[in-house]
Design an enzyme around this catalytic site. Structure first.
Site, PDB file in Angstrom:
ATOM      1  CG  ASN A 199      -9.412 -33.887   4.856  1.00  0.00           C
ATOM      2  OD1 ASN A 199      -9.582 -34.464   3.788  1.00  0.00           O
ATOM      3  ND2 ASN A 199     -10.305 -33.910   5.837  1.00  0.00           N
ATOM      4  CG  ASN A 225     -11.108 -39.420   1.118  1.00  0.00           C
ATOM      5  OD1 ASN A 225     -10.858 -38.697   2.076  1.00  0.00           O
ATOM      6  ND2 ASN A 225     -10.272 -39.563   0.102  1.00  0.00           N
ATOM      7  CG  ASP A 226     -12.406 -36.575   6.119  1.00  0.00           C
ATOM      8  OD1 ASP A 226     -11.572 -36.634   5.191  1.00  0.00           O
ATOM      9  OD2 ASP A 226     -12.720 -35.516   6.686  1.00  0.00           O
ATOM     10  N   GLY A 232      -8.161 -37.467   8.741  1.00  0.00           N
ATOM     11  CA  GLY A 232      -8.628 -37.178   7.390  1.00  0.00           C
ATOM     12  C   GLY A 232      -7.565 -36.803   6.380  1.00  0.00           C
ATOM     13  CG  ASP A 254      -7.150 -36.787   1.543  1.00  0.00           C
ATOM     14  OD1 ASP A 254      -6.352 -35.905   1.183  1.00  0.00           O
ATOM     15  OD2 ASP A 254      -8.375 -36.592   1.651  1.00  0.00           O
ATOM     16  CG  ASP A 306       7.703 -50.860  10.022  1.00  0.00           C
ATOM     17  OD1 ASP A 306       8.048 -49.808  10.584  1.00  0.00           O
ATOM     18  OD2 ASP A 306       7.038 -51.756  10.580  1.00  0.00           O
ATOM     19  CD  GLU A 346      11.881 -48.861  12.034  1.00  0.00           C
ATOM     20  OE1 GLU A 346      11.568 -47.983  12.852  1.00  0.00           O
ATOM     21  OE2 GLU A 346      11.111 -49.796  11.710  1.00  0.00           O
TER      22      GLU A 346
END
Length: 634
Positions: free
Chosen positions: A154, A159-160, A179, A181, A346, A375
């Site tokens: 974090n 900006n959490d 949190g 980032d 993905d 994947e």
């Protein structure tokens, strides 16, 4: 109706609002006029892509204009050729295709006209970076460091949480947002580089506005915007720049199969078939074999491909040309905007087969040296190899995915099923499991361009398989010396634990030291415990050694049938040779080397890459239980 009212109210010659004597009528008419002109002149709420680039191979750019009844307008632009204007059953969308070939960077004006009313909208073409099309993607010379973006570090606690997004930070909830980032990743790039990694793969960073579980960000609500709790689009560009300054690469985790149900389009779809509807919701069967099984029933194939991954993730209909082009342009836009070096895609086989092949080819046509790894979570080498570009297996069905790289779930499965806990060898048990996996390498069109890993953000932690350091060491010896592109999951290098049976949050724990106030900081040598330092030193030593070893990156593999649970293989080219010996038994083993003469003819000694000790390889080599050697031959 409003237009009729305004006409009737002002039909007398020279009449204006000011000439109306009744004050209330004058005020009401002013409000109506304000509303009318607001509706007429401010009806574009979104433009995607928000801008484009000049001198692209993809020159026919389909711009999505979104706003109330925008499709009622005629569109013109004086300096670009409009090749197509497509309306859908939803009048709030207008898809305008323009030809940008030979168009210079700059601002271009679109005029929208509805009868006598019109308004303009500017659209920018930006200049590309020098030699952008020739960018070099990740390859077998790299080691990829996979980061669970919310759980690594974090760097910016302010900006959490965001007032614009539903889920707020709650570090006490193992399945909530903690949190981590972009700033946290940037602040620890030197740590990642020290470890020997040359590329970083953060899990998706685009906005995910789900009410809960949004931290993993695979249910995206805006695919042109970085989630505010991770940072900004500019922060993402800065991450790319900081990596490139260090000679490292950035890989974007891209999702083609689905969005989140909070995506901005879901309340006002462009077309009914923008997503798969049955009608409504139907979950995928997850039976990916139906995508190539020649005996599969059509209904089973459709349920797998068109069903939703989970109920909160609407399944995109890539066979809709508008959807497919949207995804192609979004991918190209991010590569240019953030100066990317690769994609990890993905759930690759869950998308429409033909469409995802087209999507992949469009990207590789634009960037011939780029790399994309898909994947394909299957437990058969043939089934995984089916999805790699130019697969002879897929060619039987006249199919080519165009996908350069696939993930080696076969080797991962052998490791995760406890190969290093199998102390005795029989026909199938013991280290022969690794041997058997590599025996099928002929099925891959390019086995050097597959992703090799022991764990990731969806599996048990490696420490859960093997809490003993000796077995971690054996795993790292494999990852550092086998063919392919090794990938390390954050925290493996300090022995981080995690049990998937306790939920995904347990295998995605916070990295110690990534948060202000953490009692321990494992990002620093002084902050690591002796055990953590032991893990870190081994990992860093192996992968920093690997960085410059072309013989490992692209060399051939020759391996020998395991005996007494001992596996010996060589990585070699015309100039170099590396010998790897792994004793998976619980007994000391003495290995005579005469059997390996075809690989040892011109060599008399080897240097242990860990201890730097010299070993005479024409003599028997003694290996302690559960140990291995990596020898550079001389």
């Amino acid at each position: 109706m409003l237009c009729d009212f305004l006409f009737l109210a002002t039909k007398r010659k020279h009449m204006t609002i000011a000439t109306i004597s009744n004050q209330k009528t004058r005020f009401a008419l002013a409000l109506l006029c304000l509303f009318y002109f607001t509706q007429s002149y401010a009806q574009i709420n979104r433009i995607e892509p928000p801008f484009w680039y000049s001198d692209m191979h993809h020159t026919d750019v389909q711009i999505l204009f979104y706003g109330k009844n925008i499709a009622q307008n005629k569109v013109s632009t004086p300096n670009l050729i409009i090749k197509n204007i497509q309306k859908t059953e939803n009048p709030n969308y207008l898809f305008v295709t323009v030809d940008t070939k030979n168009a210079a960077p700059g601002s271009y004006t679109f005029t929208f006209t509805n009868g006598k009313k019109s308004f303009t909208q500017n659209y920018s073409l930006k200049a590309r970076r020098k030699d952008s099309a020739l960018r070099k993607g990740f390859d077998s010379s790299d080691m990829i460091y996979l980061i669970m973006s919310d759980r690594f570090a974090n760097g910016n606690p302010t900006n959490d949480s965001s007032p614009n997004l539903i889920e707020k930070a709650d570090r006490t909830n193992k399945d909530g947002r903690h949190g981590g980032d972009i700033e946290g990743i940037i602040q620890h790039l030197d740590y990642i580089k020290e470890l020997g990694a040359t590329a970083v793969w953060p899990t998706p960073l685009c906005e995910d506005n789900d009410e809960k579980g949004s931290y993993h960000t695979y249910g995206q609500s805006d695919v042109y915007k970085i989630d505010e709790r991770f940072g900004t689009n500019e922060d993402y560009v800065r991450l790319s720049s900081e990596l490139h300054k260090r000679g490292m690469k950035l890989i974007k985790d891209y999702v083609t199969n689905h969005w989140g149900y909070k995506h901005w389009m879901m309340d006002d779809l462009p077309t009914y078939d923008w997503i798969h509807q049955f009608p409504g919701y139907k979950q995928t069967s997850y039976r990916m074999t139906t995508q190539f099984d020649s005996n599969a029933a059509a209904i089973d194939r459709n349920v797998c491909m068109d069903g939703w991954f989970v109920q909160s993730m609407p399944d995109l209909n890539q066979s809709n040309p508008l959807v497919l082009n949207y995804l192609i342009q979004n991918a190209l836009w991010w590569i240019e905007f953030a100066d990317l070096d690769g994609f990890r895609v993905d759930t690759y086989p869950y998308a429409d087969k033909q469409a995802i092949a087209h999507w992949t080819k469009a990207i590789m046509d634009e960037y011939p040296d780029f790399n994309i790894v898909g994947e394909a979570w299957l437990y058969s080498t043939a089934q995984i190899a089916y999805w790699q570009k130019d697969s002879k297996i897929a060619a039987i069905q006249s199919y080519n995915s165009n996908l350069p790289s696939v993930m080696d779930f076969m080797t991962q499965s052998v490791i995760s099923e406890g190969v290093f806990n199998e102390d005795k060898q029989d026909w199938q048990k013991g280290i022969v499991g690794i041997y058997n996996t590599l025996a099928s390498d002929f099925l891959y069109p390019n086995c050097n361009n597959i992703l090799l890993f022991a764990e990731n953000h969806d599996t048990n932690r490696l420490n859960q398989y093997y809490p003993e350091f000796e077995k971690y060491r054996l795993t790292m010896l494999l990852l550092a010396t086998l063919r392919g592109i090794p990938q390390l999951y954050y925290g493996a290098e300090i022995g981080m634990a995690g049990d998937k049976s306790k939920g995904d949050g347990d295998i995605r724990r916070d990295f110690p030291g990534g948060w202000p106030g953490d009692l321990q900081n494992a990002f620093t040598k002084v902050g690591r415990t002796p055990d953590q330092q032991k893990y870190f030193e081994l990992t860093a030593q192996l992968f920093n050694w690997r960085k410059t070893k072309k013989v490992i990156h692209t060399g051939k593999t020759t391996h020998y049938v395991p005996e007494n649970n001992v596996y010996v293989y060589f990585r070699h080219n015309d100039n170099e040779s590396v010998m790897v010996l792994i004793n998976n038994s619980t007994e000391k083993q003495t290995i005579t080397t005469e059997r390996f003469s075809e690989n040892l003819k011109k060599y008399s000694k080897g240097t242990d890459v860990i201890t730097q000790k010299t070993i005479a390889i024409q003599q028997p080599i003694v290996l302690e239980p559960k140990t291995g050697l990596v020898l550079e031959l001389h």
